[in-house]
Motif scaffolding. Structure first.
Motif, PDB file in Angstrom:
ATOM      1  N   TYR A 191       0.840  -1.193   0.000  1.00 52.52           N
ATOM      2  CA  TYR A 191       0.000   0.000   0.000  1.00 52.52           C
ATOM      3  C   TYR A 191       0.874   1.241   0.000  1.00 52.52           C
TER       4      TYR A 191
ATOM      5  N   LYS B  69       0.941   5.327   0.467  1.00 49.95           N
ATOM      6  CA  LYS B  69       0.166   6.437   1.014  1.00 49.95           C
ATOM      7  C   LYS B  69       1.067   7.644   1.225  1.00 49.95           C
TER       8      LYS B  69
ATOM      9  N   VAL C 153      -3.497   4.209  -1.219  1.00 51.32           N
ATOM     10  CA  VAL C 153      -4.392   4.395  -0.079  1.00 51.32           C
ATOM     11  C   VAL C 153      -4.792   5.860  -0.069  1.00 51.32           C
ATOM     12  N   HIS C 154      -6.077   6.101   0.039  1.00 52.98           N
ATOM     13  CA  HIS C 154      -6.557   7.492   0.026  1.00 52.98           C
ATOM     14  C   HIS C 154      -6.884   7.948   1.406  1.00 52.98           C
TER      15      HIS C 154
END
Length: 74
Positions: A16, A18, A73-74
């Motif tokens: 992920y 971010k 990843v938001h």
């Protein structure tokens, strides 16, 4: 050859990516970030930080070079 192969389901190949605010990082990391406001962290599926890089593209390239599938990843 017809030998069954048991795939290891525990080894997740997804990571992920971010954004991380530089102000949230330890002082020694902030010093290395220069004038950047954000960095990009690459995390394993269990949350372990694997890398911290300067831009999103580098994070995705780095993940792919190590045979991981990056997900934003938001």
């Amino acid at each position: 050859m017809n030998t069954p192969f048991e795939f290891d389901q525990s080894s997740d190949r997804i990571v992920y990516v971010k954004t991380v605010d530089v102000t949230d990082l330890p002082q020694e990391v902030r010093a290395e970030a220069g004038d950047l406001d954000q960095l990009y962290a690459v995390h394993s599926a269990d949350g372990e930080q694997l890398a911290l890089v300067s831009d999103r593209q580098t994070a995705f390239v780095l993940a792919r070079q190590h045979d991981y599938s990056p997900v934003a990843v938001h």
